[in-house]
Design an enzyme around this catalytic site. Sequence first.
Site, PDB file in Angstrom:
ATOM      1  N   GLN A  30     -52.576  12.286   9.007  1.00  0.00           N
ATOM      2  CA  GLN A  30     -52.141  11.431  10.107  1.00  0.00           C
ATOM      3  C   GLN A  30     -52.476  12.081  11.443  1.00  0.00           C
ATOM      4  OE1 GLN A  30     -47.911  11.334   9.237  1.00  0.00           O
ATOM      5  NE2 GLN A  30     -47.973  13.530   8.879  1.00  0.00           N
ATOM      6  N   HIS A  61     -30.443  13.259  13.184  1.00  0.00           N
ATOM      7  CA  HIS A  61     -30.321  14.399  12.277  1.00  0.00           C
ATOM      8  C   HIS A  61     -28.866  14.703  11.915  1.00  0.00           C
ATOM      9  CE1 HIS A  61     -34.500  15.406  13.877  1.00  0.00           C
ATOM     10  NE2 HIS A  61     -34.639  15.094  12.602  1.00  0.00           N
ATOM     11  N   ASP A 154     -35.784  12.103   4.487  1.00  0.00           N
ATOM     12  CA  ASP A 154     -36.035  12.035   5.924  1.00  0.00           C
ATOM     13  C   ASP A 154     -37.494  11.636   6.123  1.00  0.00           C
ATOM     14  OD1 ASP A 154     -36.179  12.354   8.634  1.00  0.00           O
ATOM     15  OD2 ASP A 154     -35.717  14.502   8.634  1.00  0.00           O
ATOM     16  N   THR A 156     -40.949   9.039   7.021  1.00  0.00           N
ATOM     17  CA  THR A 156     -41.497   8.133   8.021  1.00  0.00           C
ATOM     18  C   THR A 156     -41.301   6.701   7.517  1.00  0.00           C
ATOM     19  OG1 THR A 156     -43.660   8.392   6.983  1.00  0.00           O
ATOM     20  CG2 THR A 156     -43.182   9.803   8.855  1.00  0.00           C
ATOM     21  N   ASP A 157     -41.891   5.739   8.200  1.00  0.00           N
ATOM     22  CA  ASP A 157     -41.742   4.334   7.809  1.00  0.00           C
ATOM     23  C   ASP A 157     -42.468   4.045   6.490  1.00  0.00           C
ATOM     24  OD1 ASP A 157     -40.212   3.661  10.054  1.00  0.00           O
ATOM     25  OD2 ASP A 157     -42.012   3.494  11.291  1.00  0.00           O
ATOM     26  N   PRO A 161     -48.404   7.809   4.826  1.00  0.00           N
ATOM     27  CA  PRO A 161     -47.973   8.913   3.977  1.00  0.00           C
ATOM     28  C   PRO A 161     -46.575   8.734   3.378  1.00  0.00           C
ATOM     29  CG  PRO A 161     -48.968   9.730   6.002  1.00  0.00           C
ATOM     30  CD  PRO A 161     -48.822   8.246   6.174  1.00  0.00           C
TER      31      PRO A 161
END
Length: 283
Positions: A30, A61, A154, A156-157, A161
């Site tokens: 990415q 977090h 945790d 990404t959308d 990936p």
Amino acid sequence: MLWFTEQHTPNVRFSIKIDKQLFSEQSEFQRIDVFESEEFGRVLALDGYLMLTEKDEFIYHEMITHVPMCVHPSAKRVLVIGGGDGGTVRELTKYQNIEKIDLVEIDQRVVKVSKMFLPKTAAALEDPRVTCYYEDGLKFIRHVEDEYDLILVDSTDPFGPGEGLFTKEFYGNCFKALHEDGIMVNQHESPFYKEDAYAMQRAHKRICHSFPISRVYQVHIPTYPSGHWLFGFASKKYHPVKDVNWQAWKELRIRCHYYNCPLHAGSFALPNYVEELLRDVED
């Protein structure tokens, strides 16, 4: 004048005025960008999507970490999938009873860039309890059984990936990797915009098929699409509110800027439109 702009929908954009670009690289997986801004401090973006800002990352977090840790304060072995910026690990290292934290991040460059440009977020990655594995979380979890007290996804959308971390296979493997009283928490997207709400519903339906207890809680994150964000709480044994010893968590004296016990309980009280979206996919 430089602006970082993220397209939230075909009709909505979110922009932050940028003082300068500190870093830009196309990794194997990415594009990684780091910007400096007056309002939000440093900004990390992956493939043009905002991942965190120094000003509000503590909200995400703290809420992905302290909600499950308050429910299961005796957790000793924790797996974080994604989270290469180190913020979730930072919150976990506040618990002295945690013995082992495994971080599985597909892109090693995200970790290195975060250590370089986001030291307040990434500093705890040097904690001796932390082991980093640079591989696909979906493949990693396939070979794990009865290993962890807590899994924090945790990610990404649900495209690029991070796509594999929203599948039925993945959630089933997380169930298998947890102890008999284990908990999984995942970032659950936003319910507000249509495409985000669909992704949220799809994930919730798959988690409900894998875990006997599956709930959703909400949080306000100013720089995320709509500002209204959800987390999924999936558990083999513990209800996220009814089975909590609030006093035990308070006695740990963990300092937070966002999370507290009343907020924890209240975050599971959802707006009607969100409840309806969830009911539509719950069997």
